[in-house]
Design a protein around this motif. Sequence first.
Motif, PDB file in Angstrom:
ATOM      1  N   ASP A 128       0.830  -1.213   0.000  1.00 12.93           N
ATOM      2  CA  ASP A 128       0.000   0.000   0.000  1.00 12.93           C
ATOM      3  C   ASP A 128       0.860   1.259   0.000  1.00 12.93           C
ATOM      4  N   ARG A 129       2.125   1.134  -0.488  1.00 13.76           N
ATOM      5  CA  ARG A 129       3.049   2.264  -0.424  1.00 13.76           C
ATOM      6  C   ARG A 129       3.411   2.787  -1.811  1.00 13.76           C
ATOM      7  N   VAL A 130       3.726   4.068  -1.835  1.00 19.73           N
ATOM      8  CA  VAL A 130       4.327   4.650  -3.039  1.00 19.73           C
ATOM      9  C   VAL A 130       5.821   4.761  -2.764  1.00 19.73           C
ATOM     10  N   VAL A 131       6.636   4.119  -3.574  1.00 18.88           N
ATOM     11  CA  VAL A 131       8.083   4.141  -3.374  1.00 18.88           C
ATOM     12  C   VAL A 131       8.698   5.114  -4.387  1.00 18.88           C
ATOM     13  N   PRO A 132       9.206   6.272  -3.933  1.00 17.74           N
ATOM     14  CA  PRO A 132       9.797   7.239  -4.869  1.00 17.74           C
ATOM     15  C   PRO A 132      11.067   6.684  -5.506  1.00 17.74           C
ATOM     16  N   LEU A 133      11.242   6.959  -6.794  1.00 18.16           N
ATOM     17  CA  LEU A 133      12.444   6.500  -7.496  1.00 18.16           C
ATOM     18  C   LEU A 133      13.241   7.650  -8.100  1.00 18.16           C
ATOM     19  N   ALA A 134      12.538   8.695  -8.560  1.00 18.19           N
ATOM     20  CA  ALA A 134      13.252   9.789  -9.239  1.00 18.19           C
ATOM     21  C   ALA A 134      12.343  11.008  -9.367  1.00 18.19           C
ATOM     22  N   LEU A 135      12.962  12.151  -9.489  1.00 15.49           N
ATOM     23  CA  LEU A 135      12.224  13.364  -9.868  1.00 15.49           C
ATOM     24  C   LEU A 135      12.587  13.691 -11.314  1.00 15.49           C
ATOM     25  N   PRO A 136      11.633  14.127 -12.124  1.00 15.09           N
ATOM     26  CA  PRO A 136      11.967  14.410 -13.535  1.00 15.09           C
ATOM     27  C   PRO A 136      12.807  15.686 -13.667  1.00 15.09           C
ATOM     28  N   VAL A 137      13.629  15.724 -14.702  1.00 14.52           N
ATOM     29  CA  VAL A 137      14.369  16.950 -15.038  1.00 14.52           C
ATOM     30  C   VAL A 137      13.420  17.819 -15.848  1.00 14.52           C
ATOM     31  N   ARG A 138      13.049  18.971 -15.290  1.00 18.72           N
ATOM     32  CA  ARG A 138      11.948  19.724 -15.896  1.00 18.72           C
ATOM     33  C   ARG A 138      12.326  21.132 -16.343  1.00 18.72           C
ATOM     34  N   ASP A 139      13.621  21.417 -16.449  1.00 18.71           N
ATOM     35  CA  ASP A 139      13.998  22.794 -16.816  1.00 18.71           C
ATOM     36  C   ASP A 139      13.385  23.206 -18.155  1.00 18.71           C
ATOM     37  N   ALA A 140      13.431  22.304 -19.128  1.00 16.16           N
ATOM     38  CA  ALA A 140      12.891  22.645 -20.455  1.00 16.16           C
ATOM     39  C   ALA A 140      11.375  22.834 -20.378  1.00 16.16           C
ATOM     40  N   MET A 141      10.702  22.001 -19.588  1.00 14.39           N
ATOM     41  CA  MET A 141       9.244  22.149 -19.430  1.00 14.39           C
ATOM     42  C   MET A 141       8.920  23.487 -18.771  1.00 14.39           C
ATOM     43  N   THR A 142       9.672  23.817 -17.743  1.00 13.52           N
ATOM     44  CA  THR A 142       9.408  25.065 -17.021  1.00 13.52           C
ATOM     45  C   THR A 142       9.592  26.253 -17.967  1.00 13.52           C
ATOM     46  N   ALA A 143      10.661  26.217 -18.757  1.00 14.83           N
ATOM     47  CA  ALA A 143      10.913  27.311 -19.701  1.00 14.83           C
ATOM     48  C   ALA A 143       9.800  27.364 -20.757  1.00 14.83           C
ATOM     49  N   ALA A 144       9.396  26.195 -21.243  1.00 17.95           N
ATOM     50  CA  ALA A 144       8.331  26.152 -22.260  1.00 17.95           C
ATOM     51  C   ALA A 144       7.038  26.712 -21.685  1.00 17.95           C
ATOM     52  N   ARG A 145       6.683  26.264 -20.483  1.00 20.19           N
ATOM     53  CA  ARG A 145       5.423  26.703 -19.871  1.00 20.19           C
ATOM     54  C   ARG A 145       5.396  28.214 -19.693  1.00 20.19           C
ATOM     55  N   ALA A 146       6.560  28.784 -19.360  1.00 22.05           N
ATOM     56  CA  ALA A 146       6.612  30.239 -19.151  1.00 22.05           C
ATOM     57  C   ALA A 146       6.296  30.989 -20.448  1.00 22.05           C
TER      58      ALA A 146
END
Length: 339
Positions: free
Chosen positions: A186-204
Motif C-alpha cells: 500500500d506504499r508509493v516508493v519514490p524513485l526519481a524526480l523528472p528533469v523539468r527545466d525545459a518544461m518550465t521554460a516552455a510553460r513560461a
Amino acid sequence: MTRPRIKVLALGGTIATRPDASGAMQMGLGADDLVAAVPALAALAEVAAETVSKVGSHSLGFDQIHALAARIAALDADGVIVTQGTDTLEETAFLLDLLVDRDIPVIVTAAMRNPALTSPDGPGNLLAAVRVACDPWVRAHAAALGVMAVMLDEVYSAGDVQKTHPTRLDAFASPQTGPLAALVEDRVVPLALPVRDAMTAARARLGAAAGGKAAPVALCWLGLDEPGFMIEALVDHRDRLGYRGVVLGAMGGGHVPERVASLVVRLAALLPTVVSPRASGGPMLRQTYGGPSSEIALRKAGLIWGGRLHPLKARVLLETCLRAGLGRDAIAEVFDAFG
Ligand code: GLU
C-alpha cells in the motif's frame, strides 16, 4: 485525520466502456460508475466524480484538453485524476503538463483491459492513481513532478511516458528515464524526480496558448527510401492543406533520406519544421555527421531541433507554441532546451 479531496474527471476510453447488445464495447460509464466500482477509494480520499465526456481518446481534440486544463485550474481539490483512453494518453498528459499550473498532483490513468473481461485493470489503476495523489512525498513534490501517468502500479512523467504496445497489459513505459515511483503493497516508493527545466521554460512562454486558435501540425514519419511526395505536397500546397507546422519523425540522431533533404529545407523556409527522433525520442546529434541530409546541414538550414522529445510529443509542443502565437525563433528556443 482529514482525507485529501480528490477530483476524478472522466473523459472516456476503455476504462469507461460497457458492452452493447452485440457484445461490442461502447463508451458508456461515467465518473460516478468508475468511482463506485472501487469501494477502497473511500478509505484513502474524499472522492468527487465528474464526467467530462464519453469519448475514445483516439477522437479527443486539442480544444477539449485545453478546456480540461481550464477546468483543472478552477478546481478546489487536493489532487486531480483524469481517466481516459490509453491511445493518446502520452499526448494528452504532456499537453496537460504544458498547460496546468497547479501545485497539487495531477494524474492521468486508463485501462488496457475493458470492464467486461476477467481481471480488468481499470479499478486497480484508479485506486493506484488516487493512492499516488494522496501520498505525502508526491504531494510535497507535486510541482516538481508535473503531470503524471499511473499505469500498472508505476508512476511516469508526462514528458517521457509512451504507449509501447497496442494490447498488452504492461503497455506503458518511460524508455528514456524509467518510472518516477512504484506502488508496492500500500506504499508509493519514490524513485526519481523528472528533469523539468525545459518544461518550465516552455510553460513560461506558452501562457497565451489557452486562448489561441488551433494550429494543425503535420507529422511525417521518414522511413527507408521515402520519396518525399507528402513533403512536396506540403511545400506546394501548404495554404490549401492548412497545416501551420510540421514534425518530421527523423532517422537516428537527426537524419533524413538524401533524396528528400532539399525538400525538407524548402519546407523549413515555409513552415516551422521540427526534426524529432523516430527512435522513441532521446537526445539527438548536433555536430557529428556531414553531408546535406544530416544534422549539421539541416540545423544550419533552419530545421528546428526537437531534442529528446518523441515525435508525438514534439507535435503537441509545436501545436501549443503555434497556438500561443510564438514565431519560428521562439519556437526553436523552446525546443532547443529539450536537448
Ligand atoms: N481507443 C480507445 C481509447 O483510446 C480505447 C483504447 C483504450 O482506452 O485503451 O479511448
